[in-house]
Design an enzyme around this catalytic site. Structure first.
Site, short mmCIF file in Angstrom:
data_model
loop_
_atom_site.label_atom_id
_atom_site.label_comp_id
_atom_site.label_asym_id
_atom_site.label_seq_id
_atom_site.Cartn_x
_atom_site.Cartn_y
_atom_site.Cartn_z
N LYS A 226 0.84 -1.20 0.00
CA LYS A 226 0.00 0.00 0.00
C LYS A 226 0.88 1.26 0.00
O LYS A 226 2.09 1.17 0.25
CB LYS A 226 -0.92 -0.04 1.21
CG LYS A 226 -1.96 -1.19 1.19
CD LYS A 226 -2.70 -1.20 2.52
CE LYS A 226 -3.82 -2.22 2.53
NZ LYS A 226 -4.49 -2.22 3.87
N TYR B 45 -12.20 -2.46 -2.59
CA TYR B 45 -12.72 -2.52 -1.21
C TYR B 45 -14.25 -2.43 -1.16
O TYR B 45 -14.80 -1.98 -0.16
CB TYR B 45 -12.08 -1.42 -0.38
CG TYR B 45 -10.66 -1.76 0.08
CD1 TYR B 45 -10.40 -2.96 0.77
CD2 TYR B 45 -9.59 -0.92 -0.17
CE1 TYR B 45 -9.12 -3.29 1.19
CE2 TYR B 45 -8.30 -1.24 0.25
CZ TYR B 45 -8.08 -2.43 0.93
OH TYR B 45 -6.80 -2.76 1.36
N ASN C 167 -1.52 -0.15 7.37
CA ASN C 167 -0.84 -1.40 7.75
C ASN C 167 -0.05 -2.00 6.59
O ASN C 167 0.18 -3.19 6.55
CB ASN C 167 -1.86 -2.38 8.33
CG ASN C 167 -3.01 -2.63 7.37
OD1 ASN C 167 -2.95 -2.24 6.21
ND2 ASN C 167 -4.04 -3.30 7.82
N HIS D 51 -1.66 -5.49 1.53
CA HIS D 51 -2.95 -6.13 1.30
C HIS D 51 -2.73 -7.52 0.71
O HIS D 51 -1.82 -7.70 -0.10
CB HIS D 51 -3.80 -5.32 0.31
CG HIS D 51 -4.98 -6.11 -0.19
ND1 HIS D 51 -6.15 -6.23 0.52
CD2 HIS D 51 -5.13 -6.89 -1.30
CE1 HIS D 51 -6.98 -7.03 -0.14
NE2 HIS D 51 -6.40 -7.43 -1.25
N GLU E 266 -9.76 -9.41 -7.53
CA GLU E 266 -8.78 -8.34 -7.32
C GLU E 266 -7.70 -8.35 -8.40
O GLU E 266 -7.29 -7.29 -8.88
CB GLU E 266 -8.17 -8.47 -5.92
CG GLU E 266 -9.19 -8.16 -4.83
CD GLU E 266 -8.78 -8.61 -3.43
OE1 GLU E 266 -7.62 -9.02 -3.25
OE2 GLU E 266 -9.63 -8.54 -2.51
P1 IDP Z 1 -7.21 -6.94 5.74
O1 IDP Z 1 -6.43 -5.88 5.00
O2 IDP Z 1 -6.38 -7.57 6.83
O3 IDP Z 1 -7.88 -7.94 4.86
P2 IDP Z 1 -9.84 -5.75 6.13
O4 IDP Z 1 -10.72 -5.98 7.33
O5 IDP Z 1 -10.25 -6.35 4.84
O6 IDP Z 1 -8.37 -6.17 6.55
O7 IDP Z 1 -9.74 -4.17 5.97
C1 IDP Z 1 -9.17 -3.60 4.82
C2 IDP Z 1 -8.27 -2.46 5.23
O8 IDP Z 1 -9.07 -1.41 5.77
C3 IDP Z 1 -7.26 -2.79 6.34
O9 IDP Z 1 -6.10 -3.42 5.87
C4 IDP Z 1 -6.99 -1.41 6.89
O10 IDP Z 1 -6.12 -0.67 6.04
C5 IDP Z 1 -8.37 -0.77 6.83
N1 IDP Z 1 -9.16 -0.98 8.06
C6 IDP Z 1 -9.76 -2.14 8.46
N2 IDP Z 1 -10.42 -1.99 9.61
C7 IDP Z 1 -10.24 -0.69 9.96
C8 IDP Z 1 -10.72 0.10 11.07
O11 IDP Z 1 -11.42 -0.36 11.97
N3 IDP Z 1 -10.32 1.41 11.08
C9 IDP Z 1 -9.54 1.96 10.10
N4 IDP Z 1 -9.10 1.25 9.04
C10 IDP Z 1 -9.44 -0.05 8.97
MG MG Z 2 -9.46 -7.74 3.52
#
Ligand code: IDP
Ligand code: MG
Length: 152
Positions: free
Chosen positions: A10, A50, A113, A116, A127
């Site tokens: 990312k 997303y 984080n 992805h 995707e």
């Molecule tokens: P993943 O990336 O581990 O699959 P997902 O739940 O699919 O996690 O969420 C997609 C992305 O959205 C996360 O990697 C993070 O960047 C962001 N995200 C997820 N949950 C939150 C939240 O509660 N607050 C802010 N950003 C979030």
């Molecule tokens: Mg995800």
């Protein structure tokens, strides 16, 4: 067809110069990178990527985040790569990520984080199609190289 998944470094990972370190982990593990590009996702691409999170409180910021700069989009191939690459990444919240995982090592924030990875075969194919044309992938480069080297 061998299992394949979509992985993206990312914008925060690219900005922090972590491209090499992250790609190295997949290469050293033994997976093959069969598609690779640097691009700035459009809002449409990010929204499609997303779509499952549309309507959630963090969704607008998530779209802003993914479109804020270049990402490294990759298709990674190998046995059990969908589940295994998620394990290599660690939990979404870096504080819950197992020691040694990518998010444990390089991230401190749930929102930013750095990486992805697709979470199922269906999301992987969906995707991959957002970021790559099938002809941009090189699923057999390993064998192709062997053929050339054998001919020498
Ligand atoms: P993943 O990336 O581990 O699959 P997902 O739940 O699919 O996690 O969420 C997609 C992305 O959205 C996360 O990697 C993070 O960047 C962001 N995200 C997820 N949950 C939150 C939240 O509660 N607050 C802010 N950003 C979030
Ligand atoms: Mg995800």
């Amino acid at each position: 067809m061998a299992e394949r998944t979509f992985v993206a470094i990312k914008p925060d990972g690219v900005k922090r110069n972590l491209i090499g370190k992250i790609i190295t982990r997949f290469e050293e593990k033994g997976y093959k990178i069969i598609g690779l590009k640097l691009l700035i996702p459009t809002t449409e691409m990010a929204a499609s990527h997303y779509a499952e999170h549309e309507g959630k409180p963090f969704y607008p910021r998530l779209i802003k985040y993914l479109t804020s700069g270049p990402i490294v989009a990759m298709v990674v191939q190998g046995p059990n790569v969908i589940a295994e690459s998620r394990r290599m990444m660690g939990a979404t919240k870096p504080e819950n990520a197992e020691a040694g995982t990518i998010r444990f090592e390089y991230a401190i924030c749930q929102e930013y984080n750095i990486i992805h990875g697709s979470d199922s075969p269906e999301s992987a194919e969906r995707e991959i199609a957002i970021y790559f044309k099938e002809e941009e992938l090189c699923p057999n480069w390993n064998t192709m190289l062997e053929v050339i080297m054998d001919a020498k």
